[in-house]
Every structure is written in C-alpha cells, then in structure tokens.
Write an enzyme that holds these catalytic residues in place. Sequence first.
Site, PDB file in Angstrom:
ATOM      1  N   CYS A  45       0.834  -1.214   0.000  1.00 12.27           N
ATOM      2  CA  CYS A  45       0.000   0.000   0.000  1.00 12.27           C
ATOM      3  C   CYS A  45       0.865   1.259   0.000  1.00 12.27           C
ATOM      4  O   CYS A  45       1.744   1.423   0.843  1.00 12.27           O
ATOM      5  CB  CYS A  45      -0.916  -0.031   1.226  1.00 12.27           C
ATOM      6  SG  CYS A  45      -1.762   1.527   1.536  1.00 12.27           S
ATOM      7  N   HIS A 100      -4.145   0.368   8.474  1.00 15.42           N
ATOM      8  CA  HIS A 100      -4.552   0.199   7.079  1.00 15.42           C
ATOM      9  C   HIS A 100      -6.051  -0.130   6.982  1.00 15.42           C
ATOM     10  O   HIS A 100      -6.442  -1.289   6.838  1.00 15.42           O
ATOM     11  CB  HIS A 100      -3.721  -0.878   6.375  1.00 15.42           C
ATOM     12  CG  HIS A 100      -4.139  -1.092   4.948  1.00 15.42           C
ATOM     13  ND1 HIS A 100      -3.714  -0.277   3.919  1.00 15.42           N
ATOM     14  CD2 HIS A 100      -4.982  -1.987   4.390  1.00 15.42           C
ATOM     15  CE1 HIS A 100      -4.271  -0.686   2.791  1.00 15.42           C
ATOM     16  NE2 HIS A 100      -5.039  -1.723   3.044  1.00 15.42           N
ATOM     17  N   HIS A 150      -6.294   3.095   0.796  1.00 13.75           N
ATOM     18  CA  HIS A 150      -6.006   3.274   2.226  1.00 13.75           C
ATOM     19  C   HIS A 150      -6.787   4.533   2.582  1.00 13.75           C
ATOM     20  O   HIS A 150      -6.559   5.588   1.969  1.00 13.75           O
ATOM     21  CB  HIS A 150      -4.492   3.434   2.442  1.00 13.75           C
ATOM     22  CG  HIS A 150      -4.070   3.642   3.868  1.00 13.75           C
ATOM     23  ND1 HIS A 150      -3.047   2.915   4.465  1.00 13.75           N
ATOM     24  CD2 HIS A 150      -4.508   4.518   4.821  1.00 13.75           C
ATOM     25  CE1 HIS A 150      -2.886   3.310   5.719  1.00 13.75           C
ATOM     26  NE2 HIS A 150      -3.769   4.292   5.958  1.00 13.75           N
ATOM     27  N   GLY A 199     -14.395   7.304  -7.087  1.00 23.01           N
ATOM     28  CA  GLY A 199     -13.180   7.996  -7.523  1.00 23.01           C
ATOM     29  C   GLY A 199     -11.961   7.709  -6.659  1.00 23.01           C
ATOM     30  O   GLY A 199     -10.973   8.440  -6.719  1.00 23.01           O
ATOM     31  N   ASN A 250     -13.029   9.892  -1.134  1.00 21.10           N
ATOM     32  CA  ASN A 250     -13.464   9.080  -2.267  1.00 21.10           C
ATOM     33  C   ASN A 250     -13.458   7.613  -1.841  1.00 21.10           C
ATOM     34  O   ASN A 250     -12.508   7.168  -1.187  1.00 21.10           O
ATOM     35  CB  ASN A 250     -12.527   9.307  -3.449  1.00 21.10           C
ATOM     36  CG  ASN A 250     -12.524  10.758  -3.909  1.00 21.10           C
ATOM     37  OD1 ASN A 250     -13.558  11.430  -3.864  1.00 21.10           O
ATOM     38  ND2 ASN A 250     -11.377  11.256  -4.317  1.00 21.10           N
ATOM     39  N   HIS A 286      -8.306   7.839   3.267  1.00 18.70           N
ATOM     40  CA  HIS A 286      -7.710   9.170   3.361  1.00 18.70           C
ATOM     41  C   HIS A 286      -8.782  10.217   3.179  1.00 18.70           C
ATOM     42  O   HIS A 286      -9.686  10.055   2.368  1.00 18.70           O
ATOM     43  CB  HIS A 286      -6.586   9.361   2.335  1.00 18.70           C
ATOM     44  CG  HIS A 286      -6.978   9.042   0.921  1.00 18.70           C
ATOM     45  ND1 HIS A 286      -7.062   7.749   0.437  1.00 18.70           N
ATOM     46  CD2 HIS A 286      -7.317   9.847  -0.120  1.00 18.70           C
ATOM     47  CE1 HIS A 286      -7.428   7.772  -0.835  1.00 18.70           C
ATOM     48  NE2 HIS A 286      -7.598   9.027  -1.187  1.00 18.70           N
ATOM     49  N   ASP A 309      -0.889  16.782  -0.302  1.00 18.99           N
ATOM     50  CA  ASP A 309      -1.182  16.039  -1.531  1.00 18.99           C
ATOM     51  C   ASP A 309      -0.153  16.431  -2.590  1.00 18.99           C
ATOM     52  O   ASP A 309       0.194  17.606  -2.745  1.00 18.99           O
ATOM     53  CB  ASP A 309      -2.603  16.348  -2.016  1.00 18.99           C
ATOM     54  CG  ASP A 309      -3.085  15.322  -3.031  1.00 18.99           C
ATOM     55  OD1 ASP A 309      -3.994  14.536  -2.706  1.00 18.99           O
ATOM     56  OD2 ASP A 309      -2.541  15.290  -4.160  1.00 18.99           O
ATOM     57  N   HIS A 360      -9.324  14.048   2.120  1.00 17.67           N
ATOM     58  CA  HIS A 360      -8.767  15.244   1.498  1.00 17.67           C
ATOM     59  C   HIS A 360      -9.298  16.455   2.273  1.00 17.67           C
ATOM     60  O   HIS A 360     -10.512  16.581   2.449  1.00 17.67           O
ATOM     61  CB  HIS A 360      -9.261  15.390   0.062  1.00 17.67           C
ATOM     62  CG  HIS A 360      -8.829  14.313  -0.886  1.00 17.67           C
ATOM     63  ND1 HIS A 360      -7.822  14.493  -1.803  1.00 17.67           N
ATOM     64  CD2 HIS A 360      -9.278  13.045  -1.076  1.00 17.67           C
ATOM     65  CE1 HIS A 360      -7.673  13.390  -2.525  1.00 17.67           C
ATOM     66  NE2 HIS A 360      -8.546  12.492  -2.101  1.00 17.67           N
TER      67      HIS A 360
HETATM   68  P1  AMP Z   1      -8.005   9.408  -4.258  1.00 17.13           P
HETATM   69  O1  AMP Z   1      -8.290   9.612  -5.708  1.00 17.13           O
HETATM   70  O2  AMP Z   1      -9.049   9.974  -3.349  1.00 17.13           O
HETATM   71  O3  AMP Z   1      -7.645   7.980  -3.934  1.00 17.13           O
HETATM   72  O4  AMP Z   1      -6.768  10.322  -3.947  1.00 17.13           O
HETATM   73  C1  AMP Z   1      -5.460   9.922  -3.914  1.00 17.13           C
HETATM   74  C2  AMP Z   1      -4.671  11.201  -3.727  1.00 17.13           C
HETATM   75  O5  AMP Z   1      -3.363  10.853  -3.355  1.00 17.13           O
HETATM   76  C3  AMP Z   1      -4.576  12.076  -4.988  1.00 17.13           C
HETATM   77  O6  AMP Z   1      -5.090  13.372  -4.713  1.00 17.13           O
HETATM   78  C4  AMP Z   1      -3.069  12.090  -5.275  1.00 17.13           C
HETATM   79  O7  AMP Z   1      -2.626  13.340  -5.768  1.00 17.13           O
HETATM   80  C5  AMP Z   1      -2.481  11.790  -3.926  1.00 17.13           C
HETATM   81  N1  AMP Z   1      -1.171  11.137  -3.956  1.00 17.13           N
HETATM   82  C6  AMP Z   1      -0.780  10.081  -4.709  1.00 17.13           C
HETATM   83  N2  AMP Z   1       0.494   9.753  -4.443  1.00 17.13           N
HETATM   84  C7  AMP Z   1       0.920  10.618  -3.495  1.00 17.13           C
HETATM   85  C8  AMP Z   1       2.157  10.813  -2.814  1.00 17.13           C
HETATM   86  N3  AMP Z   1       3.226  10.027  -3.050  1.00 17.13           N
HETATM   87  N4  AMP Z   1       2.238  11.825  -1.915  1.00 17.13           N
HETATM   88  C9  AMP Z   1       1.192  12.619  -1.676  1.00 17.13           C
HETATM   89  N5  AMP Z   1      -0.016  12.488  -2.284  1.00 17.13           N
HETATM   90  C10 AMP Z   1      -0.140  11.513  -3.181  1.00 17.13           C
HETATM   91 ZN    ZN Z   2      -2.267   1.169   3.772  1.00 19.78          ZN
END
Ligand code: AMP
Ligand code: ZN
Length: 125
Positions: free
Chosen positions: A13, A55, A110, A105, A99, A112, A39, A114
């Site tokens: 992950c 996780h 994992h 989306g 999301n 998260h 982000d 926003h």
């Molecule tokens: P989601 O589409 O809600 O799963 O969002 C995943 C988010 O993770 C997106 O906004 C990406 O820009 C962000 N993301 C992906 N890889 C990284 C990373 N290495 N560091 C920080 N943010 C990330």
């Molecule tokens: Zn994870």
Amino acid sequence: MDAHSHPAHDPDCLFCKIVAKKIPSRPVYEDEDFYAFHDIAPWAPVHFLLIPKLHIASMAHVSAQDAPLLGRMMVLVPQLALQEGCNPYPEGGFRLVTNTGAEGGQEVRHLHWHVMGGPRPWLRG
Ligand code: AMP
Ligand code: ZN
C-alpha cells in the site's frame, strides 16, 4: 489483523509506505494513530491528506469498532485546516472529501480524507 479486523499495514500500500517513511512526503501532522501530509497534486491552495496509520482500506470498510478512532480523526480536521492556512469559518472554511471505491473515484486503497481550502479560484472543485 488486529482487534478491529484491519491489517496494521499492507506492504503493497502506497500510504502505508508513506507512513513507514519508505516513500517521502511533506508532513502536516503526526501522532501515534494518524498522519497528515501534503497532496502531491493539490487542487487548492491548501490540500492535504489525513490518514489513519492503521490500514483501513476505505470508508466502505469501517464498522462501529472504528468509531472512536474516526471520531478523533474528525476532530483533527478543523485544527489542521487552520494550521495549514485555511481561513476561519464562515468566510474561509475548507472542504472535506473521502473518495470511496472505483465509482467514488478512489485511487489509493487506504482511507484518506482530502482537506482542501484557501482563497478561490481553485484548480478543481
Ligand atoms: P483518491 O483519488 O481519493 O484515492 O486520492 C489519492 C490522492 O493521493 C490524490 O489526490 C493524489 O494526488 C495523492 N497522492 C498520490 N500519491 C501521493 C504521494 N506520493 N504523496 C502525496 N499524495 C499523493
Ligand atoms: Zn495502507
């Protein structure tokens, strides 16, 4: 699996690797249970992600046992939003988005949240 039936971490992950500092990130906040980081592709002047270190794959995976953890996570949101430069409510404020699943989306599996804010216009949303 722990008592909450989520694996503590998943070796494949991305966000578990970020928590473990195997992949670099720009920290916003960290304690025993949570990590927040900027982000990598921000939509708004303030855009960070808040995650449980545990996780939990998505909001679709939460149960009543997770309520205390998620409650503490929720309380962090307004605190960190102000810390990161979101303007005060009501003229300022922030957007909280999670999301969930492919149709929701979700790209990273994992949980998260926003947190987005700051002066408009934003890149998206
Ligand atoms: P989601 O589409 O809600 O799963 O969002 C995943 C988010 O993770 C997106 O906004 C990406 O820009 C962000 N993301 C992906 N890889 C990284 C990373 N290495 N560091 C920080 N943010 C990330
Ligand atoms: Zn994870």
